[in-house]
Enzyme design. Structure first.
Site, PDB file in Angstrom:
ATOM      1  N   GLU A 102       5.791  -8.865  15.914  1.00 13.46           N
ATOM      2  CA  GLU A 102       6.963  -8.253  15.269  1.00 13.46           C
ATOM      3  C   GLU A 102       7.210  -6.822  15.762  1.00 13.46           C
ATOM      4  O   GLU A 102       7.954  -6.077  15.133  1.00 13.46           O
ATOM      5  CB  GLU A 102       6.813  -8.246  13.742  1.00 13.46           C
ATOM      6  CG  GLU A 102       6.563  -9.603  13.093  1.00 13.46           C
ATOM      7  CD  GLU A 102       7.706 -10.595  13.245  1.00 13.46           C
ATOM      8  OE1 GLU A 102       8.732 -10.264  13.855  1.00 13.46           O
ATOM      9  OE2 GLU A 102       7.547 -11.725  12.762  1.00 13.46           O
ATOM     10  N   HIS A 153       5.204  -4.549   7.105  1.00 10.80           N
ATOM     11  CA  HIS A 153       5.722  -5.881   6.784  1.00 10.80           C
ATOM     12  C   HIS A 153       4.636  -6.665   6.057  1.00 10.80           C
ATOM     13  O   HIS A 153       3.456  -6.558   6.380  1.00 10.80           O
ATOM     14  CB  HIS A 153       6.123  -6.609   8.074  1.00 10.80           C
ATOM     15  CG  HIS A 153       6.373  -8.072   7.891  1.00 10.80           C
ATOM     16  ND1 HIS A 153       7.360  -8.560   7.052  1.00 10.80           N
ATOM     17  CD2 HIS A 153       5.766  -9.165   8.428  1.00 10.80           C
ATOM     18  CE1 HIS A 153       7.333  -9.880   7.098  1.00 10.80           C
ATOM     19  NE2 HIS A 153       6.373 -10.277   7.908  1.00 10.80           N
ATOM     20  N   HIS A 171       3.890 -10.213   2.977  1.00  9.19           N
ATOM     21  CA  HIS A 171       4.376 -11.424   2.302  1.00  9.19           C
ATOM     22  C   HIS A 171       3.968 -11.392   0.826  1.00  9.19           C
ATOM     23  O   HIS A 171       3.222 -12.276   0.373  1.00  9.19           O
ATOM     24  CB  HIS A 171       3.770 -12.679   2.951  1.00  9.19           C
ATOM     25  CG  HIS A 171       3.980 -12.813   4.428  1.00  9.19           C
ATOM     26  ND1 HIS A 171       3.175 -13.596   5.226  1.00  9.19           N
ATOM     27  CD2 HIS A 171       4.911 -12.277   5.260  1.00  9.19           C
ATOM     28  CE1 HIS A 171       3.598 -13.545   6.488  1.00  9.19           C
ATOM     29  NE2 HIS A 171       4.642 -12.733   6.537  1.00  9.19           N
ATOM     30  N   GLU A 210      10.998   2.186 -13.888  1.00  7.55           N
ATOM     31  CA  GLU A 210      10.972   3.135 -12.779  1.00  7.55           C
ATOM     32  C   GLU A 210      11.622   2.644 -11.481  1.00  7.55           C
ATOM     33  O   GLU A 210      11.771   3.418 -10.535  1.00  7.55           O
ATOM     34  CB  GLU A 210       9.533   3.573 -12.514  1.00  7.55           C
ATOM     35  CG  GLU A 210       9.146   4.675 -13.479  1.00  7.55           C
ATOM     36  CD  GLU A 210       7.675   4.718 -13.803  1.00  7.55           C
ATOM     37  OE1 GLU A 210       6.877   4.176 -13.027  1.00  7.55           O
ATOM     38  OE2 GLU A 210       7.348   5.306 -14.839  1.00  7.55           O
ATOM     39  N   HIS A 250      10.652 -15.275   3.615  1.00  3.37           N
ATOM     40  CA  HIS A 250       9.552 -14.903   4.523  1.00  3.37           C
ATOM     41  C   HIS A 250       8.722 -13.739   3.961  1.00  3.37           C
ATOM     42  O   HIS A 250       7.509 -13.864   3.834  1.00  3.37           O
ATOM     43  CB  HIS A 250      10.120 -14.549   5.912  1.00  3.37           C
ATOM     44  CG  HIS A 250       9.077 -14.123   6.906  1.00  3.37           C
ATOM     45  ND1 HIS A 250       9.094 -14.471   8.230  1.00  3.37           N
ATOM     46  CD2 HIS A 250       7.970 -13.341   6.766  1.00  3.37           C
ATOM     47  CE1 HIS A 250       8.042 -13.971   8.853  1.00  3.37           C
ATOM     48  NE2 HIS A 250       7.347 -13.263   7.986  1.00  3.37           N
TER      49      HIS A 250
HETATM   50  O1  2HA Z   1       2.381 -11.175  12.031  1.00  2.00           O
HETATM   51  O2  2HA Z   1       3.829 -11.816   9.305  1.00  2.00           O
HETATM   52  O3  2HA Z   1       6.149 -12.194  10.521  1.00  2.00           O
HETATM   53  C1  2HA Z   1       2.541 -12.256  11.192  1.00  2.00           C
HETATM   54  C2  2HA Z   1       3.810 -12.173  10.451  1.00  2.00           C
HETATM   55  C3  2HA Z   1       5.010 -12.517  11.198  1.00  2.00           C
HETATM   56 ZN    ZN Z   2       5.638 -12.179   8.252  1.00  2.00          ZN
END
Ligand code: 2HA
Ligand code: ZN
Length: 271
Positions: A116, A139, A141, A169, A210
């Site tokens: 990414e 990033h 999840h 908040e 995602h």
């Molecule tokens: O690197 O989360 O979006 C693994 C991820 C890809």
């Molecule tokens: Zn990801």
């Protein structure tokens, strides 16, 4: 040269990835972080003019020529960063051609940065234009944020409004709201470009079905943004199937935003 394994930036990467893993946000190789470092600071630990090898970036990052980043590795697990930072992390300098990265440290097993990286570097470019102090792109999840993607409308206004309603908040922490992208193929320049476009306006961008991207001046600020969204999403997921008896009203959100002096997205309220 000082020992890089004891540097504050390697320590921060270790602590943050471990935290995110333990919160359940980064299963397997899920998630990635890039953190722009100060050249003078890095020079205490590394000769920044002696690259180990060069790696193709896959797009032209000319706005970042000479900038140094510590970045999580592709295919690497957040779970493992703490015990083996040298294999799971790397420090890169964007080369003079803008299209390659010079590896200064890390990815010891021959690896490279996250797939990414385009989304990260394009987001850095976009955020730095809005806020020259921006340093971190993250990033992840997070479980409830992701769950909410499947049961809640994905318009920016509606998604942000619901999050703001869930914790007092929220409107103070992310008054700029949350940008939302539809499901897109990850690891591509296209999702990178779409993310960066949203980053011109938002510090938080949901990748539909995602995960989420956050950007900020420090690791704490960036982590805190995602953490606050995730907390709000958790409250939503715990209550969405139950009758709503009480709520934080739009008038109360205005009261909060005005009291704390934040510039909020007025168009995301229903006044
Ligand atoms: O690197 O989360 O979006 C693994 C991820 C890809
Ligand atoms: Zn990801």
């Amino acid at each position: 040269m000082e020992n890089i394994l004891k540097s504050p930036f390697v320590e921060e990467m270790k602590k943050t990835t471990a935290n995110m893993y333990r919160l359940g946000w980064d299963e397997r190789n899920g998630g990635n972080i890039s953190y722009m470092l100060d050249e003078e600071e890095v020079s205490k630990y590394l000769d920044i003019n002696r690259p180990i090898r060069t790696i193709d970036i896959g797009f032209d990052a000319k706005e970042l020529i000479g900038k140094i980043f510590i970045v999580t590795g592709t295919g690497k697990y957040f779970k493992n960063v703490q015990d083996d930072p040298e294999n799971n992390l790397g420090i890169i300098k964007i080369a003079n051609d803008g299209k390659t990265a010079e590896l200064l440290w890390g990815y010891n097993d021959g690896g490279k940065f996250t797939s990414e990286l385009p989304a990260h570097l394009m987001s850095h470019i976009a955020r730095l234009k809005v806020d020259p102090q921006n340093r971190v792109v993250m990033h992840s999840h997070p479980t409830n944020t992701l769950a909410m993607n499947f049961v809640h409308k994905l318009s920016e206004k509606e998604f942000t409004h619901t999050l703001w309603e869930m914790c007092t908040e929220c409107i103070v922490v992310f008054p700029d709201g949350v940008g939302v992208l539809p499901w897109m193929l990850c690891g591509t320049n296209s999702i990178g470009e779409a993310t960066a476009k949203k980053m011109e306006e938002f510090r938080l961008v949901v990748w539909g079905m995602h995960g989420i991207y956050g950007a900020g001046k420090t690791m704490d600020e960036t982590f805190g943004l995602i953490e606050t969204v995730e907390k709000a999403a958790q409250i939503y997921m715990l209550t969405a199937h139950l009758p709503r008896v009480n709520t934080i009203t739009d008038e109360q959100m205005v009261e909060l935003a005005e009291y704390f002096g934040v510039d909020y997205r007025k168009d995301f309220l229903n006044l």
